[in-house]
Design a protein around this motif. Structure first.
Motif: not given
Length: 329
Positions: A50-61, A70-75, A77-82
């Motif tokens: 998960i991105s740093g922004k998503l982690r920062y904005n997450s108030m609950n598990i 279903f998520v929006m992500l950056d792909e 080379d085999g890795n992705a950021v949600i």
């Protein structure tokens, strides 16, 4: 390399429409284990974080991704950021382990939840009421699956008792010794997601292996105390040969009740309450109580009313320990 059809993974028009709000790839979380994710997009499978922004904005598990999301992500080379989680159409939630009051999403965007309970000494009507209450609240359709019928000598009497517990629900009876899992197949449809929920060792893994047509998950024999040995330690989403999607989940030692739909699980009590003399009747000492009258007439059991009181109290205070919750009879 040919593109993956994400509709095979349940991507419907509603998620497609929402995904167009972002200039990112849409994917679905297919695996989760100790904070590590794997997502699938039309371009393949990606180890994801998960991105740093998503982690920062997450108030609950529950604000973090879960299997089925279903998520929006950056792909890359085999890795992705949600970066974003699309709005869930359903979510099966339990209280997180330990002393935290955070909610934990066990499975997201599920159409049908199979609530599994074995027909051995571990069978517990009160625990089943808990699962059904939370199952209804998830937004998915719950179905009761009774497993290990070969270990039960009095199935008919149990089914009679379930008539008052699983009101309006389909009830399936299965055995690991026979191919009667076929009854589950009618719920498997293209693009539809099913999930198996239940305590450790009730036979969820055996059923999933049969649906997949291969023993990709390890199963264990019964222990000496007639309970199964739990083997699933992570969550997985798998495509089925016939076109559906299944989510396997770990057995739950803790099942908080803070999020539950009592109006459907206890619809019999709810209907009786409408006939009480007082609209705020507590069904204890008030005159003209239709619920107490139903108990006197043998139409409702005292045990079911006590279970209703107990679960309502837990939903209000939700401070019971995992041992208190799971072992309540």
């Amino acid at each position: 390399m040919s593109k993956i059809n994400m509709k095979d993974y349940g991507l419907s028009d509603r998620f497609i429409a929402e995904s167009k709000l972002y200039d990112l790839s849409v994917g679905r979380i297919i695996s989760q284990d100790k904070g590590a994710y794997k997502a699938v997009t039309e371009n393949g499978e990606f180890k994801s974080q998960i991105s740093g922004k998503l982690r920062y904005n997450s108030m609950n598990i529950s604000d973090f991704p879960a299997v089925g999301d279903f998520v929006m992500l950056d792909e890359n080379d085999g890795n992705a950021v949600i970066h974003h989680i699309l709005n869930r159409k359903s979510a099966f939630i339990r209280k997180a382990a330990g002393t935290s009051n955070n909610d934990q999403v066990v499975a997201a965007n599920v159409d049908t939840i199979f609530i599994c309970m074995s027909l051995n000494r571990d069978f517990n009507l009160r625990r089943l009421e808990r699962y059904i209450s939370i199952g209804w609240d998830s937004g998915a359709i719950p179905v009761v699956v009774l497993t290990k019928s070969d270990l039960c000598s009095d199935i008919d009497s149990i089914l009679i008792k379930l008539g008052d517990i699983a009101i309006g629900l389909d009830i399936l009876v299965t055995s690991s010794m026979a191919d009667d899992y076929e009854s589950i197949k009618k719920y498997i449809k293209y693009g539809q997601t099913i999930a198996f929920i239940g305590s450790s060792g009730v036979g969820k893994t055996t059923l999933i292996n049969k649906l997949i047509g291969d023993d990709i998950y390890e199963t264990k024999e019964l222990r000496n105390d007639d309970r199964g040995r739990h083997t699933t330690t992570k969550r997985d989403l798998i495509l089925l040969p016939e076109g559906g999607i299944v989510i396997d989940t770990p057995g739950m030692r803790e099942l908080g009740i803070e999020s539950a739909d009592f109006s459907k699980t206890f619809s019999d009590i709810d209907e009786l309450s409408q006939m009480c003399k007082f609209s705020d009747c507590t069904h204890t000492k008030e005159p003209g109580c239709a619920v107490k009258k139903a108990i006197e007439d043998g139409l409702l059991s005292q045990e079911r009313l006590e279970s209703f009181f107990k679960l309502k109290k837990e939903a209000k205070y939700d401070n019971l320990s995992s041992k208190q919750i799971e072992t309540t009879k």
